[in-house]
Design an enzyme around this catalytic site. Structure first.
Site, PDB file in Angstrom:
ATOM      1  N   HIS A 100       2.005   4.382  -2.993  1.00 37.82           N
ATOM      2  CA  HIS A 100       2.085   5.834  -2.802  1.00 37.82           C
ATOM      3  C   HIS A 100       3.459   6.359  -3.223  1.00 37.82           C
ATOM      4  CE1 HIS A 100      -1.737   6.316  -0.850  1.00 37.82           C
ATOM      5  NE2 HIS A 100      -1.415   5.618   0.225  1.00 37.82           N
ATOM      6  N   HIS A 155       0.840  -1.206   0.000  1.00 37.60           N
ATOM      7  CA  HIS A 155       0.000   0.000   0.000  1.00 37.60           C
ATOM      8  C   HIS A 155       0.874   1.255   0.000  1.00 37.60           C
ATOM      9  CE1 HIS A 155      -3.713   2.256   1.401  1.00 37.60           C
ATOM     10  NE2 HIS A 155      -2.752   3.098   1.740  1.00 37.60           N
ATOM     11  N   GLU A 156       1.867   1.280   0.895  1.00 39.29           N
ATOM     12  CA  GLU A 156       2.740   2.463   0.995  1.00 39.29           C
ATOM     13  C   GLU A 156       3.676   2.575  -0.206  1.00 39.29           C
ATOM     14  OE1 GLU A 156       2.306   4.830   3.043  1.00 39.29           O
ATOM     15  OE2 GLU A 156       0.760   3.761   4.158  1.00 39.29           O
TER      16      GLU A 156
END
Length: 328
Positions: free
Chosen positions: A68, A64-65
């Site tokens: 980003h 998820h990170e």
């Protein structure tokens, strides 16, 4: 803080609080989820499954990170690192996105990644033959990735939904500062709602779940306030140069102290140049987690920037003592 490895030059760090979170997740799975979905198995099976599921949870958080971070790099925004901590993970962006569109793109890929992981696990659960333990793991990952995606879409800064809200406000008003202030205020409201729900659940008998929601709410409240304060700090420091705020080295160091004599193997993220922005020094000082960063002109050490230097610059540049204290 431990640096585990790097991906595309992005340091992946582990906060000590992560161990606490890992232990809590493993315990809750081993004594709650797996005994419920896999009755009459051994305790060893439950604990091994709990460890594996907790590791896969944090792998999902890391993906998820990373989404980003990769989106930020594609938009020209430097990434200082990714930290896994007690409440999940966070990507450190070393600058604000250049446009509202870039902000929205960087924010939305995180929840989309979590939803994609849930979809992949759902497909594997439906299509792949495996043991009941294998399918129990998949169903946990489906649920947890859906929860991560939905929670992050809540419109409260600095959650992803809050960043999407900030992008919309920024596009509408043309002012990043005011958009950040409104989105951060929304984040504080969301945080207080979580605290209220947690307190209600705790009083209703769900002590563990209630306390956890209260802690998440308090963490989000602090993060929302810190995000707004960081915007104020940036506005004060970005126009200043390092040479305007640094503590200068003695005159002899200006002339003859080459880098190799001044501390030798200084890492690039512990060094700034005199014409760099003071905001760059602020970011590197935070990343270095030390007392100072070196100011290098060519191969010569010409000074250092300390936390005290930046606090003084903030106070003298109209930031006031409150802002300089919070910047610490």
């Amino acid at each position: 803080m431990i640096e585990l490895f790097r991906v595309r030059g992005i340091p992946i760090r582990l906060d000590a609080g992560w161990l606490v979170m890992f232990g809590i997740v493993t315990w809750s799975l081993a004594v709650g989820y797996f005994p419920h979905v896999l009755p009459e198995r051994s305790s060893a099976t439950y604990w091994v499954s709990g460890v594996i599921a907790a590791m896969l949870l944090f792998a999902a958080l890391l993906l998820h990170e990373l989404s980003h971070a990769f989106a930020a790099l594609d938009q020209g925004v430097a990434v200082g690192g990714i930290t896994l901590h007690v409440f999940g993970g966070v990507s450190q962006l070393d600058a604000e996105p250049p446009t509202p569109r870039a902000e929205a793109l960087i924010a939305v890929v995180g929840p989309l990644t979590s939803f994609a992981l849930a979809g992949l696990c759902l497909a594997a659960d439906r299509l792949v033959e495996g043991s009941s333990t294998f399918h129990a793991l998949l169903r946990y990952l489906i649920t947890i990735n859906l929860m991560i995606g939905v929670f992050n879409l809540v419109p409260g800064f600095p959650l992803d939904g809050g960043r999407i809200l900030r992008a919309a406000l920024w596009w509408w008003t043309g002012r990043l500062r005011s958009a950040t202030r409104i989105a951060s205020a929304c984040g504080s409201v969301v945080a207080m709602v979580l605290v209220g729900i947690g307190a209600y659940r705790g009083l209703g008998g769900d002590v563990v779940g209630g306390v956890w929601l209260v802690l998440i709410g308090l963490f989000l409240q602090q993060a929302a306030r810190a995000s707004w304060q960081l915007m104020r700090v940036r506005a004060q420091l970005e126009p200043l140069r390092v040479e305007d705020v640094m503590t200068r080295a003695p005159l002899i160091a200006d002339v003859v102290a080459p880098l190799v004599e001044a501390g030798a193997a200084l890492r690039p993220d512990h060094v700034v140049r005199p014409r760099d922005s003071a905001w760059t020094a602020f970011l590197k000082l935070g990343a270095a987690r030390g007392a100072r960063v070196a100011v290098i002109d060519g191969d010569v050490l010409v000074g250092v920037v300390t936390q005290h230097d930046l606090q003084g610059a903030l106070a003298s540049n109209g930031g006031g003592p409150d802002l300089s204290r919070r910047a610490a």
